[in-house]
Design a protein around this motif. Structure first.
Motif, PDB file in Angstrom:
ATOM      1  N   LEU A 238       0.886  -0.983   0.006  1.00 17.38           N
ATOM      2  CA  LEU A 238      -0.162  -0.076   0.038  1.00 17.38           C
ATOM      3  C   LEU A 238       0.902   1.135   0.101  1.00 17.38           C
ATOM      4  CD1 LEU A 238      -2.082  -1.139   2.899  1.00 17.38           C
ATOM      5  CD2 LEU A 238      -2.753  -1.507   0.472  1.00 17.38           C
ATOM      6  N   LYS A 239       0.305   2.204  -0.637  1.00 18.12           N
ATOM      7  CA  LYS A 239       1.223   3.705  -0.375  1.00 18.12           C
ATOM      8  C   LYS A 239       0.178   4.544   0.626  1.00 18.12           C
ATOM      9  CE  LYS A 239       4.674   5.938  -1.984  1.00 18.12           C
ATOM     10  NZ  LYS A 239       6.093   5.649  -2.060  1.00 18.12           N
ATOM     11  N   VAL A 240       0.726   4.985   1.442  1.00 12.39           N
ATOM     12  CA  VAL A 240      -0.128   5.843   2.615  1.00 12.39           C
ATOM     13  C   VAL A 240       0.782   6.987   3.127  1.00 12.39           C
ATOM     14  CG1 VAL A 240      -1.496   5.680   4.659  1.00 12.39           C
ATOM     15  CG2 VAL A 240      -1.600   3.708   3.263  1.00 12.39           C
ATOM     16  N   LEU A 246       3.913  -2.618   3.546  1.00 10.27           N
ATOM     17  CA  LEU A 246       3.787  -4.052   3.236  1.00 10.27           C
ATOM     18  C   LEU A 246       3.088  -4.929   4.091  1.00 10.27           C
ATOM     19  CD1 LEU A 246       5.077  -6.724   1.609  1.00 10.27           C
ATOM     20  CD2 LEU A 246       6.623  -6.622   3.210  1.00 10.27           C
ATOM     21  N   VAL A 247       2.028  -5.458   3.750  1.00 11.02           N
ATOM     22  CA  VAL A 247       1.117  -6.497   4.477  1.00 11.02           C
ATOM     23  C   VAL A 247       1.319  -7.975   4.060  1.00 11.02           C
ATOM     24  CG1 VAL A 247      -1.346  -7.121   5.190  1.00 11.02           C
ATOM     25  CG2 VAL A 247      -0.572  -4.717   4.631  1.00 11.02           C
ATOM     26  N   SER A 248       1.852  -8.652   4.746  1.00 15.88           N
ATOM     27  CA  SER A 248       2.439 -10.035   4.436  1.00 15.88           C
ATOM     28  C   SER A 248       1.473 -11.001   5.371  1.00 15.88           C
ATOM     29  CB  SER A 248       3.617 -10.130   4.466  1.00 15.88           C
ATOM     30  OG  SER A 248       4.458 -11.418   4.404  1.00 15.88           O
ATOM     31  N   VAL A 249       1.002 -11.894   4.806  1.00 11.96           N
ATOM     32  CA  VAL A 249       0.157 -12.986   5.531  1.00 11.96           C
ATOM     33  C   VAL A 249       0.360 -14.345   5.377  1.00 11.96           C
ATOM     34  CG1 VAL A 249      -2.300 -13.626   5.957  1.00 11.96           C
ATOM     35  CG2 VAL A 249      -2.063 -11.381   5.590  1.00 11.96           C
ATOM     36  N   PHE A 250       0.748 -15.102   6.545  1.00  4.36           N
ATOM     37  CA  PHE A 250       0.951 -16.734   6.246  1.00  4.36           C
ATOM     38  C   PHE A 250      -0.345 -17.208   7.125  1.00  4.36           C
ATOM     39  CE2 PHE A 250       2.070 -20.843   7.972  1.00  4.36           C
ATOM     40  CZ  PHE A 250       2.125 -21.346   6.608  1.00  4.36           C
ATOM     41  N   HIS A 251      -1.105 -18.241   6.459  1.00  3.87           N
ATOM     42  CA  HIS A 251      -2.186 -19.208   7.046  1.00  3.87           C
ATOM     43  C   HIS A 251      -1.845 -20.285   6.305  1.00  3.87           C
ATOM     44  CE1 HIS A 251      -6.318 -20.357   7.702  1.00  3.87           C
ATOM     45  NE2 HIS A 251      -5.878 -20.655   8.982  1.00  3.87           N
ATOM     46  N   ILE A 261      -7.218  -8.622   4.767  1.00  4.69           N
ATOM     47  CA  ILE A 261      -6.786  -7.780   5.878  1.00  4.69           C
ATOM     48  C   ILE A 261      -6.291  -6.162   5.423  1.00  4.69           C
ATOM     49  CG2 ILE A 261      -4.830  -7.790   7.700  1.00  4.69           C
ATOM     50  CD1 ILE A 261      -5.315 -10.766   7.928  1.00  4.69           C
ATOM     51  N   SER A 262      -5.681  -6.158   4.300  1.00  5.07           N
ATOM     52  CA  SER A 262      -4.850  -4.974   3.881  1.00  5.07           C
ATOM     53  C   SER A 262      -5.987  -3.822   3.836  1.00  5.07           C
ATOM     54  CB  SER A 262      -4.180  -4.972   2.799  1.00  5.07           C
ATOM     55  OG  SER A 262      -5.002  -5.535   1.464  1.00  5.07           O
ATOM     56  N   LYS A 263      -7.387  -4.137   3.436  1.00  6.30           N
ATOM     57  CA  LYS A 263      -8.207  -3.051   3.255  1.00  6.30           C
ATOM     58  C   LYS A 263      -8.575  -2.333   4.581  1.00  6.30           C
ATOM     59  CE  LYS A 263     -10.721  -5.421  -0.579  1.00  6.30           C
ATOM     60  NZ  LYS A 263     -11.788  -6.265  -0.794  1.00  6.30           N
ATOM     61  N   GLU A 264      -8.669  -3.293   5.576  1.00  5.36           N
ATOM     62  CA  GLU A 264      -8.758  -2.586   6.875  1.00  5.36           C
ATOM     63  C   GLU A 264      -7.542  -1.807   7.495  1.00  5.36           C
ATOM     64  OE1 GLU A 264     -11.948  -2.371   8.172  1.00  5.36           O
ATOM     65  OE2 GLU A 264     -12.702  -3.593   6.444  1.00  5.36           O
ATOM     66  N   VAL A 265      -6.454  -2.625   7.250  1.00  2.00           N
ATOM     67  CA  VAL A 265      -5.160  -1.792   7.557  1.00  2.00           C
ATOM     68  C   VAL A 265      -4.963  -0.566   6.866  1.00  2.00           C
ATOM     69  CG1 VAL A 265      -2.821  -1.937   7.512  1.00  2.00           C
ATOM     70  CG2 VAL A 265      -4.154  -3.956   8.186  1.00  2.00           C
ATOM     71  N   GLN A 266      -5.384  -0.432   5.896  1.00  2.00           N
ATOM     72  CA  GLN A 266      -5.249   0.869   5.204  1.00  2.00           C
ATOM     73  C   GLN A 266      -6.192   1.984   5.666  1.00  2.00           C
ATOM     74  OE1 GLN A 266      -5.467   0.800   0.897  1.00  2.00           O
ATOM     75  NE2 GLN A 266      -4.821   2.732   0.545  1.00  2.00           N
ATOM     76  N   LYS A 267      -7.361   1.624   6.066  1.00  4.08           N
ATOM     77  CA  LYS A 267      -8.233   2.519   6.578  1.00  4.08           C
ATOM     78  C   LYS A 267      -7.689   3.050   7.959  1.00  4.08           C
ATOM     79  CE  LYS A 267     -12.650   0.169   5.033  1.00  4.08           C
ATOM     80  NZ  LYS A 267     -13.709  -0.481   5.396  1.00  4.08           N
ATOM     81  N   SER A 268      -7.241   2.024   8.560  1.00  6.22           N
ATOM     82  CA  SER A 268      -6.774   2.330  10.037  1.00  6.22           C
ATOM     83  C   SER A 268      -5.359   3.449   9.926  1.00  6.22           C
ATOM     84  CB  SER A 268      -6.160   1.431  10.748  1.00  6.22           C
ATOM     85  OG  SER A 268      -5.378   1.890  11.869  1.00  6.22           O
ATOM     86  N   LEU A 269      -4.625   3.169   8.652  1.00  5.76           N
ATOM     87  CA  LEU A 269      -3.455   4.037   8.566  1.00  5.76           C
ATOM     88  C   LEU A 269      -3.645   5.210   7.897  1.00  5.76           C
ATOM     89  CD1 LEU A 269      -0.790   1.295   7.037  1.00  5.76           C
ATOM     90  CD2 LEU A 269      -0.998   2.378   9.262  1.00  5.76           C
ATOM     91  N   GLU A 270      -4.734   5.295   7.088  1.00  4.97           N
ATOM     92  CA  GLU A 270      -5.268   6.687   6.663  1.00  4.97           C
ATOM     93  C   GLU A 270      -5.557   7.740   7.779  1.00  4.97           C
ATOM     94  OE1 GLU A 270      -5.186   7.925   3.621  1.00  4.97           O
ATOM     95  OE2 GLU A 270      -4.834   6.275   2.360  1.00  4.97           O
TER      96      GLU A 270
END
Length: 644
Positions: A238-240, A246-251, A261-270
């Protein structure tokens, strides 16, 4: 670090999650962005071979030139004339506030010369190996996985290592060590990786191909502050606010995706970007997120914060709830880019990984950070003023569960004498930040607040210049007002109760202490948790109310409203259920049935409407309806961080 526990009406305590903050600071201008010309003479050249792991152990090699003549620039490494030197692994890493002794996870330790001949060494403690300097060329050892270690003193997973075929969680402080007195020398880290694997990290690789990544790191402080997640990539960038995120996920089962997850993270960072004035004071930040199924080895889950990244270890609770949990934790963790990254004491700047000295300013590092994490939600209109006041009220209640030891004293003794008091940094620490913000607004007629102070301190110090621990309060008073020195003397260095009523009235908020509220009660029954399976079961029905009488002693809770339940999510499930006042709760249990002298377990579905009980309101905050013009002005200045 004290693990926060939550108490039910039945008297049972349940562990939810642990959030820790890793506050060793990078000495470079950016995360790993070091000019190659500075590394013509590498002091430490590490190789970590992820393709040769066996039994959850990974081989590590550290190559030197001859230690007696190794040079960095114009300075010889062995300026003291010593004929022997010690290699150390960290005893403790800052932010966890717990001694883990990472050296105990090393085995098959060898010291060899350039011809491969072994050199004798001593092993004085778990974290130290001592050997002669003459002729030493290489150190090699194996590092064991901490995620499923059977050793006592379990490592909180965000601060540990996972060594599996499909994923490597690499907290560098658990893999790499340093030489005595030479933490400030440059490192080369070579990671040999399996096919198709990608390394997510805040570091920038100097070289990278299909088989190996090479990182050049200025010193051990930066190295220990830079975790890595190696696996088949599931990443989003993302660019904020001018920063690459960088959002990196392992499951393992692949059901939780970085894109979700990155969609919600971006809202928080904005929101945080706006809160910080429109930009983020970093170039790159990495969210490394490991999702697990089942139970954790430590019995905890949460995150560990680093200067330019945060490593999350979270149970699979569904993409939506998981994203919200990441955002909730990140709201606190990300604000550490202010403090201690840009504002910190000498104790943090020159952190001793073996014999650490604590700073007296946890009110700043954790308390102010937690306050900002809550206030940003109000300022960005993600919650109402009433909701913010409810959050602060809860912190007052939780803070009252701790002793009244002065906060500076608690901070200095948080590793030993006051270890059980550490959790108060997230409660009273945040309240100290709140009251300091309000007081600054009052004294400046609304024009200057806590964020202004943080910005001024960042300009005065910054990440490369630490403050003197004993002088910070005086410096802040010089920057702001003499009255603020009295604030610190009374409420941080002493144990006087924070003056909520006096301060908040200046901006039209009253304290309350009368009346009752309705609180959901899970039957007023006794519940127990199996430490191995994490199953929640009923063990005592004395005093059970109407809701609780549907249970039998020995019932094992399997599902609540169709959701599988165990100790890790029990409170979340009953909290959600408590809002459905007119709907029946459905609880599936495993019940012991006796028939013909035989006993077996049988599933049974129980149904009942939630039961609410009246609870006295010990303390609270409420907005005054008929505020004066001055109160309105200060409230707006504090709430919106602006003034007309």
């Amino acid at each position: 670090m004290r693990i926060p526990l939550f108490r039910l009406g039945s008297g049972l305590m349940f562990l939810l999650y642990l959030v820790a903050s890793f506050s060793v600071l990078a000495q470079q201008g950016t995360t790993g962005d070091v000019r190659v010309t500075e590394f013509y003479q590498i002091s430490y050249s590490y190789t970590l071979d992820l393709t040769k792991t066996t039994n959850d152990k990974v081989p590590v090699e550290l190559v030197f030139k001859n230690l007696s003549s190794l040079k960095v620039g114009e300075n010889e490494l062995m300026t003291t004339g010593k004929d022997s030197i010690s290699f150390f692994m960290p005893k403790i890493v800052p932010g966890t506030y717990h001694i883990y002794d990472f050296g105990r996870f090393l085995s098959d330790f060898k010291v060899t010369d350039i011809n491969g001949k072994e050199i004798k060494f001593s092993h004085p403690s778990d974290n130290e190996w001592r050997f002669p300097t003459n002729g030493v060329y290489k150190i090699s050892y194996l590092v064991d996985d901490t995620f499923d270690s059977e050793l006592d003193n379990k490592v909180f997973e965000p601060g540990g290592t996972s060594i599996e075929e499909d994923v490597f969680v690499l907290n560098t402080h658990g893999l790499f060590g340093y030489l005595e007195d030479y933490k400030r020398q440059p490192f080369e880290i070579n990671v040999i990786k399996p096919k198709n694997f990608y390394g997510s990290t805040p570091l920038v690789a100097a070289k990278s191909d299909e088989k190996k990544d090479t990182y050049l790191v200025s010193d051990y402080h930066l190295l220990a502050d830079s975790p890595m997640l190696y696996c088949v990539p599931d990443t989003v960038t993302l660019k904020v606010g001018g920063a690459d995120i960088l959002v990196s996920v392992f499951h393992k089962r692949g059901k939780v995706k970085a894109s979700e997850i990155s969609k919600e993270v971006q809202k928080s960072l904005e929101a945080q970007k706006n809160y910080l004035g429109g930009t983020l004071p970093i170039k790159k930040y990495a969210f490394l997120i490991y999702i697990f199924d089942g139970f954790s080895n430590s019995g905890s889950y949460g995150a560990l914060e680093h200067s330019y990244s945060s490593l999350y270890f979270l149970p699979n609770m569904g993409a939506s709830r998981l994203a919200n949990t990441v955002v909730e934790i990140a709201a606190h963790e990300f604000f550490h880019i202010l403090t201690p990254l840009s504002i910190h004491s000498e104790q943090i700047h020159y952190f001793d990984f073996i014999n650490p000295k604590m700073s007296k300013h946890l009110w700043l590092y954790e308390g102010v950070t937690e306050y900002f994490a809550n206030h940003v939600l109000l300022q960005q209109e993600l919650i109402s003023l009433d909701e913010f006041l409810d959050k602060m009220r809860d912190k007052v209640v939780e803070a009252n569960n701790y002793s009244d030891v002065p906060f500076t004293k608690m901070s200095l003794g948080c590793l030993d004498e006051y270890a059980d008091e550490y959790g108060n940094v997230y409660e009273k620490g945040a309240l100290i930040g709140w009251m300091l913000d309000v007081r600054l607004r009052e004294l400046s007629d609304g024009k200057y607040g806590l964020m202004n102070l943080m910005q001024d301190l960042s300009k005065k110090y910054g990440k490369d210049k630490p403050f003197e621990d004993d002088k910070l309060f005086d410096v802040i008073a010089e920057i702001t007002y003499p009255e603020i020195r009295t604030f610190f003397a009374d409420y941080v260095e002493s144990n006087k109760e924070l003056p909520y009523t006096k301060y908040l009235k200046t901006m039209g908020i009253n304290t309350t202490g009368e009346g009752t509220e309705e609180v959901f009660n899970f039957g007023n029954i006794g519940l127990a948790v199996d430490p191995q399976t994490k199953e929640v079961s009923v063990f005592n029905l004395d005093g059970a109310n109407e809701f609780g009488k549907m249970f039998r002693e020995g019932d094992v809770l399997l599902e609540i409203n169709g959701e599988k339940v165990d100790a890790t999510n029990f409170l979340d499930l009953i909290t959600e259920a408590s809002y459905k006042t007119n709907e029946e709760m459905e609880i599936l249990v495993n019940r012991e049935i006796k028939k013909r002298r035989k006993t077996k377990m049988k599933k049974k579905l129980l149904k009942s409407k939630p039961v609410f009980v009246e609870q006295e309101q010990d303390f609270g905050f409420e907005e005054i309806e008929d505020k004066t013009q001055k109160q309105k002005k200060l409230l707006k200045a504090w709430q919106k961080w602006e003034i007309e």
